[in-house]
Design a protein around this motif. Structure first.
Motif, PDB file in Angstrom:
ATOM      1  N   HIS A   1      32.852  31.746  57.916  1.00  0.00           N
ATOM      2  CA  HIS A   1      31.840  30.830  57.376  1.00  0.00           C
ATOM      3  C   HIS A   1      32.337  29.406  57.631  1.00  0.00           C
ATOM      4  O   HIS A   1      33.522  29.115  57.479  1.00  0.00           O
ATOM      5  CB  HIS A   1      31.694  31.075  55.865  1.00  0.00           C
ATOM      6  N   LYS A   2      31.433  28.532  58.065  1.00  0.00           N
ATOM      7  CA  LYS A   2      31.787  27.131  58.262  1.00  0.00           C
ATOM      8  C   LYS A   2      30.686  26.244  57.716  1.00  0.00           C
ATOM      9  O   LYS A   2      29.533  26.317  58.165  1.00  0.00           O
ATOM     10  CB  LYS A   2      32.023  26.825  59.743  1.00  0.00           C
ATOM     11  N   GLN A   3      31.061  25.416  56.747  1.00  0.00           N
ATOM     12  CA  GLN A   3      30.108  24.513  56.101  1.00  0.00           C
ATOM     13  C   GLN A   3      30.640  23.096  56.241  1.00  0.00           C
ATOM     14  O   GLN A   3      31.764  22.794  55.853  1.00  0.00           O
ATOM     15  CB  GLN A   3      29.975  24.874  54.615  1.00  0.00           C
ATOM     16  N   TYR A   4      29.849  22.193  56.826  1.00  0.00           N
ATOM     17  CA  TYR A   4      30.275  20.809  56.982  1.00  0.00           C
ATOM     18  C   TYR A   4      29.835  19.943  55.809  1.00  0.00           C
ATOM     19  O   TYR A   4      30.535  19.048  55.383  1.00  0.00           O
ATOM     20  CB  TYR A   4      29.718  20.225  58.274  1.00  0.00           C
ATOM     21  N   ALA A   5      28.637  20.179  55.288  1.00  0.00           N
ATOM     22  CA  ALA A   5      28.100  19.382  54.189  1.00  0.00           C
ATOM     23  C   ALA A   5      27.047  20.229  53.489  1.00  0.00           C
ATOM     24  O   ALA A   5      26.828  21.399  53.833  1.00  0.00           O
ATOM     25  CB  ALA A   5      27.500  18.079  54.716  1.00  0.00           C
ATOM     26  N   ALA A   6      26.396  19.633  52.512  1.00  0.00           N
ATOM     27  CA  ALA A   6      25.344  20.359  51.809  1.00  0.00           C
ATOM     28  C   ALA A   6      24.252  20.747  52.788  1.00  0.00           C
ATOM     29  O   ALA A   6      23.928  20.017  53.718  1.00  0.00           O
ATOM     30  CB  ALA A   6      24.772  19.497  50.682  1.00  0.00           C
ATOM     31  N   GLY A   7      23.671  21.904  52.587  1.00  0.00           N
ATOM     32  CA  GLY A   7      22.618  22.384  53.469  1.00  0.00           C
ATOM     33  C   GLY A   7      23.027  23.660  54.154  1.00  0.00           C
ATOM     34  O   GLY A   7      23.961  24.353  53.740  1.00  0.00           O
ATOM     35  N   ARG A   8      22.337  23.998  55.236  1.00  0.00           N
ATOM     36  CA  ARG A   8      22.586  25.246  55.942  1.00  0.00           C
ATOM     37  C   ARG A   8      23.973  25.251  56.569  1.00  0.00           C
ATOM     38  O   ARG A   8      24.426  24.263  57.136  1.00  0.00           O
ATOM     39  CB  ARG A   8      21.529  25.441  57.043  1.00  0.00           C
ATOM     40  N   ALA A   9      24.646  26.387  56.461  1.00  0.00           N
ATOM     41  CA  ALA A   9      25.979  26.528  57.045  1.00  0.00           C
ATOM     42  C   ALA A   9      25.890  26.522  58.566  1.00  0.00           C
ATOM     43  O   ALA A   9      24.948  27.051  59.155  1.00  0.00           O
ATOM     44  CB  ALA A   9      26.622  27.830  56.570  1.00  0.00           C
ATOM     45  N   ALA A  10      26.892  25.908  59.218  1.00  0.00           N
ATOM     46  CA  ALA A  10      26.954  25.926  60.681  1.00  0.00           C
ATOM     47  C   ALA A  10      27.209  27.338  61.191  1.00  0.00           C
ATOM     48  O   ALA A  10      26.686  27.731  62.235  1.00  0.00           O
ATOM     49  CB  ALA A  10      28.041  24.978  61.168  1.00  0.00           C
ATOM     50  N   LEU A  11      28.010  28.106  60.450  1.00  0.00           N
ATOM     51  CA  LEU A  11      28.254  29.514  60.742  1.00  0.00           C
ATOM     52  C   LEU A  11      28.305  30.273  59.414  1.00  0.00           C
ATOM     53  O   LEU A  11      28.822  29.750  58.424  1.00  0.00           O
ATOM     54  CB  LEU A  11      29.563  29.724  61.494  1.00  0.00           C
ATOM     55  N   ALA A  12      27.787  31.488  59.415  1.00  0.00           N
ATOM     56  CA  ALA A  12      27.779  32.274  58.183  1.00  0.00           C
ATOM     57  C   ALA A  12      27.965  33.754  58.502  1.00  0.00           C
ATOM     58  O   ALA A  12      27.283  34.297  59.380  1.00  0.00           O
ATOM     59  CB  ALA A  12      26.466  32.073  57.419  1.00  0.00           C
ATOM     60  N   GLU A  13      28.929  34.371  57.833  1.00  0.00           N
ATOM     61  CA  GLU A  13      29.149  35.822  57.893  1.00  0.00           C
ATOM     62  C   GLU A  13      29.286  36.334  59.337  1.00  0.00           C
ATOM     63  O   GLU A  13      28.714  37.350  59.718  1.00  0.00           O
ATOM     64  CB  GLU A  13      28.008  36.564  57.194  1.00  0.00           C
ATOM     65  N   VAL A  14      30.076  35.629  60.133  1.00  0.00           N
ATOM     66  CA  VAL A  14      30.251  36.009  61.531  1.00  0.00           C
ATOM     67  C   VAL A  14      31.436  36.965  61.665  1.00  0.00           C
ATOM     68  O   VAL A  14      32.577  36.607  61.340  1.00  0.00           O
ATOM     69  CB  VAL A  14      30.469  34.774  62.425  1.00  0.00           C
ATOM     70  N   ASP A  15      31.168  38.171  62.128  1.00  0.00           N
ATOM     71  CA  ASP A  15      32.193  39.160  62.447  1.00  0.00           C
ATOM     72  C   ASP A  15      32.113  39.448  63.943  1.00  0.00           C
ATOM     73  O   ASP A  15      31.042  39.801  64.447  1.00  0.00           O
ATOM     74  CB  ASP A  15      31.972  40.452  61.664  1.00  0.00           C
ATOM     75  N   LEU A  16      33.239  39.323  64.629  1.00  0.00           N
ATOM     76  CA  LEU A  16      33.207  39.460  66.085  1.00  0.00           C
ATOM     77  C   LEU A  16      34.586  39.845  66.602  1.00  0.00           C
ATOM     78  O   LEU A  16      35.598  39.343  66.102  1.00  0.00           O
ATOM     79  CB  LEU A  16      32.780  38.131  66.715  1.00  0.00           C
ATOM     80  N   GLU A  17      34.615  40.732  67.580  1.00  0.00           N
ATOM     81  CA  GLU A  17      35.860  41.079  68.263  1.00  0.00           C
ATOM     82  C   GLU A  17      35.679  40.888  69.766  1.00  0.00           C
ATOM     83  O   GLU A  17      34.672  41.314  70.331  1.00  0.00           O
ATOM     84  CB  GLU A  17      36.264  42.530  67.976  1.00  0.00           C
ATOM     85  N   ILE A  18      36.645  40.252  70.393  1.00  0.00           N
ATOM     86  CA  ILE A  18      36.645  40.037  71.839  1.00  0.00           C
ATOM     87  C   ILE A  18      37.913  40.680  72.385  1.00  0.00           C
ATOM     88  O   ILE A  18      39.026  40.320  71.983  1.00  0.00           O
ATOM     89  CB  ILE A  18      36.587  38.539  72.180  1.00  0.00           C
ATOM     90  N   ALA A  19      37.749  41.636  73.282  1.00  0.00           N
ATOM     91  CA  ALA A  19      38.883  42.413  73.778  1.00  0.00           C
ATOM     92  C   ALA A  19      39.708  41.620  74.778  1.00  0.00           C
ATOM     93  O   ALA A  19      39.195  40.730  75.463  1.00  0.00           O
ATOM     94  CB  ALA A  19      38.387  43.709  74.422  1.00  0.00           C
ATOM     95  N   ARG A  20      40.965  41.954  74.875  1.00  0.00           N
ATOM     96  CA  ARG A  20      41.853  41.330  75.838  1.00  0.00           C
ATOM     97  C   ARG A  20      41.355  41.607  77.264  1.00  0.00           C
ATOM     98  O   ARG A  20      41.046  42.741  77.622  1.00  0.00           O
ATOM     99  CB  ARG A  20      43.267  41.885  75.678  1.00  0.00           C
ATOM    100  N   GLY A  21      41.236  40.555  78.069  1.00  0.00           N
ATOM    101  CA  GLY A  21      40.877  40.706  79.465  1.00  0.00           C
ATOM    102  C   GLY A  21      39.403  40.807  79.768  1.00  0.00           C
ATOM    103  O   GLY A  21      39.025  40.949  80.932  1.00  0.00           O
ATOM    104  N   GLU A  22      38.517  40.698  78.769  1.00  0.00           N
ATOM    105  CA  GLU A  22      37.088  40.776  79.061  1.00  0.00           C
ATOM    106  C   GLU A  22      36.483  39.386  79.187  1.00  0.00           C
ATOM    107  O   GLU A  22      37.054  38.384  78.745  1.00  0.00           O
ATOM    108  CB  GLU A  22      36.346  41.602  78.013  1.00  0.00           C
ATOM    109  N   VAL A  23      35.318  39.334  79.825  1.00  0.00           N
ATOM    110  CA  VAL A  23      34.532  38.106  79.881  1.00  0.00           C
ATOM    111  C   VAL A  23      33.409  38.272  78.865  1.00  0.00           C
ATOM    112  O   VAL A  23      32.548  39.138  79.014  1.00  0.00           O
ATOM    113  CB  VAL A  23      33.953  37.854  81.284  1.00  0.00           C
TER     114      VAL A  23
END
Length: 322
Positions: free
Chosen positions: A8-30
């Protein structure tokens, strides 16, 4: 290689820039991350290279939580994470050689190491004879190649590309993407492409995630997402990149058939038409390639003959009602 856990990333009051982000990026992939302007792509990049810390959740690179790193640890991390920018980010008063050498000098490399390393990097990106030139003497594609060489200077494990081709013409974009694919294949780099350009993702990415309003709405193999998008946001992004076809009136069943890999070259439509005596009209379609996988997606109209048998055969191949 990269994991985001409930970020989650919130800069100020209002909508979050990022919310509830779950992600995996494997080694060596694009890995591609797509979304409209304001979707949160740039914020995500800044979290991945440690320029920002999440308001909540964890960002891990090779098992290390970036929030636990002090200044020394972050500097060491950034030597492992190369960055390519949309506007190239070159110093206009420095030569190509000096622009590429800059990260090495910052890292404390000695003069002999720099003299050996920079020509090697320039040769890798196809600019072996350009070291003495200045950025103003280069084309856009050449500037981006200098940016790539600079990003590789400290021998990173990860390459972040933030809209790296959006300022380039289509032909130059293809050449830069081919270079990025070569670097992935030859050096085993994990590459994250942040873009709003669908063609960029189609050409080089293994998997893709779709950001919308700060949330991750869809992820998966590139072909799966582009050929069968599961959310309205993804479908809207794809439609922005493609001309809307005018529906063709047809008196009979209409289906959409998607074929992938070796099946693209198989004469399945003619075989079904011959065996069932059904006339098959191709009303719309496209044939292309996702990185190493060919595909075709056709809209078919059926009439005459044993239409029921033809429908059953096409459904068996995965066709759906259009």
């Amino acid at each position: 290689m990269i994991r985001l856990e409930n970020v989650h990333k919130q800069y100020a009051a209002g909508r979050a820039a990022l919310a509830e982000v779950d992600l995996e990026i494997a080694r060596g992939e694009v890995f591609g991350i797509i979304g409209r302007s304001g979707a949160g792509k740039s914020t995500l990049v800044r979290l991945l290279n440690g320029l920002e810390r999440p308001s909540g959740g964890r960002v891990l690179v090779d098992g290390t939580d970036l929030a636990t790193l002090d200044g020394t640890g972050l500097r060491a991390l950034r030597r492992r994470v190369g960055m390519i920018f949309q506007n190239f980010g070159l110093l206009s008063a420095r030569t190509v050689f000096d622009n590429v050498a800059l990260p090495l000098r910052i890292a404390g490399a000695d003069a002999a190491t720099i003299r050996a390393r920079v020509p090697e990097l320039l040769a890798r990106v196809g600019l072996a004879d350009y070291g003495a030139r200045y950025p103003a003497q280069l084309s856009g594609g050449q500037k981006q190649r200098v940016g790539i060489a600079r990003a590789l200077a400290t021998g990173p494990d990860i390459l972040l590309c933030d809209e790296a081709t959006s300022a380039l013409d289509p032909e130059t974009t293809r050449s830069i993407l081919a270079l990025i694919a070569d670097l992935n294949r030859e050096l085993g780099l994990t590459i994250v492409l942040i873009t709003h350009e669908m063609e960029v993702v189609r050409q080089v990415c293994d998997r893709v995630a779709v950001l919308h309003a700060g949330r991750l709405v869809e992820r998966g193999a590139v072909a799966d997402i582009f050929l069968a998008p599961g959310t309205a946001e993804t479908r809207a992004l794809l439609h922005e990149d493609e001309a809307e076809a005018t529906p063709i009136p047809f008196d009979g069943p209409v289906l959409r058939l998607t074929l992938r890999g070796d099946a693209v070259a198989a004469p399945v439509i003619s075989r079904i038409a011959r065996e069932t005596g059904t006339d098959v009209a191709i009303l719309d379609g496209r044939v292309g390639q996702f990185k190493d996988e060919r595909f075709s997606q056709l809209t078919l109209g059926l009439s005459g003959g044993d239409t029921r048998a033809a429908l059953a055969a096409l459904h068996g191949l995965g066709a759906v009602a259009a």
